[in-house]
Design an enzyme around this catalytic site. Structure first.
Site, short mmCIF file in Angstrom:
data_model
loop_
_atom_site.label_atom_id
_atom_site.label_comp_id
_atom_site.label_asym_id
_atom_site.label_seq_id
_atom_site.Cartn_x
_atom_site.Cartn_y
_atom_site.Cartn_z
N ASP A 210 -15.57 8.18 9.80
CA ASP A 210 -14.58 7.55 9.82
C ASP A 210 -13.22 8.29 10.85
O ASP A 210 -13.33 9.14 10.18
CB ASP A 210 -14.12 6.67 8.18
CG ASP A 210 -13.95 5.40 8.05
OD1 ASP A 210 -14.14 5.27 8.09
OD2 ASP A 210 -12.55 5.91 7.64
N ARG B 159 1.04 -1.02 -0.12
CA ARG B 159 0.18 -0.21 0.01
C ARG B 159 0.69 1.38 -0.11
O ARG B 159 0.31 1.99 -0.12
CB ARG B 159 -0.66 0.18 1.46
CG ARG B 159 -2.80 -0.48 1.91
CD ARG B 159 -3.36 -1.09 1.83
NE ARG B 159 -4.21 -2.23 1.63
CZ ARG B 159 -5.43 -1.73 2.13
NH1 ARG B 159 -5.52 -0.51 3.60
NH2 ARG B 159 -6.29 -2.47 1.84
#
Length: 295
Positions: free
Chosen positions: A163, A54
């Site tokens: 979030d 990532r």
């Protein structure tokens, strides 16, 4: 960083047997500690490949040669902004509409009828999507509520979506998705609640304005504990989040979520998760479904 320092660092990494953009043990340990300190996300040895993959593109973005230089960036005065990106990338889950469908069955078959049957209730029906990611979960909930509340009660429900990642919240607020994300959504629901994209937006849909207005998205780190909600919730979705945390953090999170539930409210966790071994006061009523006693 001057050239002499950079060459010395590269020689040092060469002595460890690393070549290219491999992730050295000391650099991975630093990333794990930093992410844990800021988000309480626990990155064990099994997450090393995920972190490497990532962040590889991020090294190219910054023109860095290796992960050691990336760690230096995180230590620098500009590191806070980059740390937010790092947490975004580590915490982002794959999701889709109506994921783990049994929870939506429970919402429809148990939770909503229970609320409707309580004639004493004057407050709106409130649900919190606590790790809403790119918004599919929150909008799936909104579709259910829009479908099962009569028009006379259409104003009596509220959804909060939160979030830790600002990047995914921007996607959630736009409400635009590739059609493949809606593979499990029936044609009637697609027609009633989504707009199909045309021309450059072909292959995409957008959640209709009237539904998007019913979901309030905001940034929140669940481990901060200072939740910006004055009133408790009837139902909290906090799914596929516990897997990132160690046991003490799980216990803290479950306690804090329980405090934001009404007596008789429910907490839903991911079906791959379990609160077994976690000290809490909730009652297991179905797989991955917990009740706050008291009503």
């Amino acid at each position: 960083m001057n050239m002499t320092t950079k060459l010395a660092k590269n020689d040092d990494r060469a002595n460890t047997g690393l070549t290219g953009a491999e992730l050295a043990d000391r650099d991975y340990d630093f990333l794990c500690r930093l992410v844990y300190e800021r988000s309480r996300i626990h990155l064990g040895p099994d997450k090393r490949v995920l972190v490497t993959s990532r962040l590889a593109k991020r090294l190219r973005h910054h023109g860095l040669d290796d992960y050691g230089e990336y760690c230096d960036l995180l230590r620098s005065p500009q590191g806070d902004e980059e740390l937010q990106f790092l947490i975004d990338r580590i915490s982002t889950n794959h999701t889709h509409f109506f994921r783990e469908l049994k929870h939506f069955d429970f919402l429809r078959e148990v939770v909503i009828p229970k609320w409707k049957a309580d004639a004493r209730r004057s407050e709106p029906f409130r649900i919190w999507s606590a790790a809403s990611s790119t918004g599919e979960e929150a909008y799936s909930i909104a579709i259910h509520l829009a479908e099962y509340f009569a028009p006379a009660n259409s104003g009596r429900w509220q959804i909060e979506g939160t979030d830790i990642s600002m990047r995914v919240l921007e996607i959630a607020q736009r409400g635009i998705y590739e059609t493949e994300k809606l593979a499990g959504v029936g044609q009637n629901l697609l027609r009633w609640h989504f707009q199909r994209g045309m021309n450059q937006w072909a292959g995409h849909v957008r959640v209709k304005d009237e539904l998007r207005r019913r979901v309030n998205f905001q940034h929140l780190n669940l481990l901060d504990g200072n939740y910006p909600f004055a009133k408790p919730f009837d139902l909290i979705f906090c799914r596929n989040v516990m897997i990132y945390f160690d046991r003490p953090t799980q216990e803290t999170l479950v306690r804090q979520l329980g405090e934001k539930l009404m007596p008789g409210g429910h907490l839903l966790v991911g079906h791959s998760e379990s609160l077994s071994g976690v000290n809490h006061s909730l009652k297991l009523v179905r797989p991955a479904t917990y009740l706050k006693p008291g009503k």
